[in-house]
Design a protein around this motif. Structure first.
Motif: not given
Lengths: 200, 200
Positions: B105, B108, B111, B118-119, B121-122, B125-126, B156, B160-162, B164-165
């Motif tokens: 959080k 988020t 960021q 920001r770094e 976070a990426t 999250f990704l 990827f 990514a979908p996981i 997102a949830l």
DNA sequence: TTGACAAGTGACCTTTCGTTCACTATAATG
DNA sequence: CATTATAGTGAACGAAAGGTCACTTGTCAA
């Protein structure tokens, strides 16, 4: 002239809220960015919170108008290649349209504070795209372009990775080109996996 | 006793920053939540920003320790079913561990303001998840569990979908059960699509 | 026992915040 | 032409913010 300023206040608010968040924005700067003095904005909105609520109202209405109704559904692509083209066209708009970018940022920053922002965030980031592509994929299956499959699951599997890369663009705009290329690569990968043979 | 309080300040800061953001948090409340008076925390940190930087330092170090090194890679699943089990175990931790939730959080919310946030976070999250599952999928392909494919693209498409949830759970915790079920369904779908036949 | 130091207090300072208000200029209305 | 509403100004206000400082207390080493 009144309505003009009232609109411009919301535009400035979107810009500042999306950069610094609601709490990080002060009315002085907001007014100054419009060439107004602080008390001027209180002629149009009774409080900072009223500005926020009006902005949210506008964002909610805009979303309902542009993405909520079935009218604005893009036509179902008639080839797998056209799906990629459609995707890239949509992503390009969403990533380069400053107003849309700022809207996402605001929702990102305020989603934990405001219940309406939270709700709209889920639509923007998850269910909106999924619902849209559920319809598109349903259409493509009927046309025999995609293998028979649960269209909602496919839509989720397709849009969530794209959404993740859109977030990346919001966060690190200098990576936009890279992200766009990755989205296109992903779209082609997706087509290879789910596309009906003979349509590649 | 000094170090204890210094630590507790960071814990309280994580909690407050994750709820109200950096700008929305004031030192008075933060101190009060520790049973301290405002000036007390200035014995440990010279400013609010110093608290923020120390918290970020800690988050960055924690991430490097726990996810950055190859040591902590989970063992490669030896069946497709085991992939789903591994996934659900990991997601369960990440969604229910309050400290991890608050970290996400905070990242988020900050960021767009702090380059280090920001770094990180990426990564969170990704790229972090993607890199991890790239290795896992590489291993599974070597074992003949997954069809030969670009492991990074698969990772990827899987993570990514996981992710997102997981974001959905952070945003709307009351939907956690629903989201977990959807993650499991997605994992099984993924296995059906990419799993080597005979291993279902 | 004493001295030094770290931890915590409460009063206070300055700045900035959101908000109000008396006032002016402008333009439309009767 | 007189009037009235509207948009905008600038000074001021109280509250709350981040931060400072002289002071007290408790702990431990010399």
């Amino acid at each position: 002239m009144a309505k003009d300023t009232k609109e411009r206040i919301l535009e400035a608010a979107l810009e500042m809220f999306s950069q610094n968040g609601y709490a990080g924005t002060n009315v002085r700067e907001l007014s100054a960015s419009l060439g107004l003095v602080k008390s001027g904005v209180y002629k149009h909105y009774e409080s900072k919170e009223a500005i926020w609520n009006a902005l949210l109202d506008q964002m909610i209405a805009y979303y309902a108008d542009h993405f909520g109704s079935a009218d604005h559904l893009p036509t179902v692509p008639d080839s797998l290649e056209a799906l990629t083209r459609l995707t890239m066209r949509m992503v390009n708009v969403t990533v380069h349209d400053e107003k849309i970018v700022m809207t996402r940022k605001v929702l990102t920053l305020e989603q934990f504070r405001d219940p309406r922002a939270r709700e709209l965030a889920t639509k923007h980031f998850l269910t909106g795209l999924t619902d849209m592509f559920t319809r598109i994929f349903t259409g493509m299956m009927e046309k025999g372009l995609l293998r028979e499959n649960d269209p909602a699951m496919l839509a989720f599997a397709y849009t969530a990775p794209i959404s993740a890369l859109i977030h990346l663009c919001d966060r690190e705009p200098e990576k936009t080109d890279e992200a766009m290329a990755q989205i296109e690569a992903f779209s082609r990968h997706f087509i290879k996996v789910y596309g009906e043979d003979g349509h590649e």
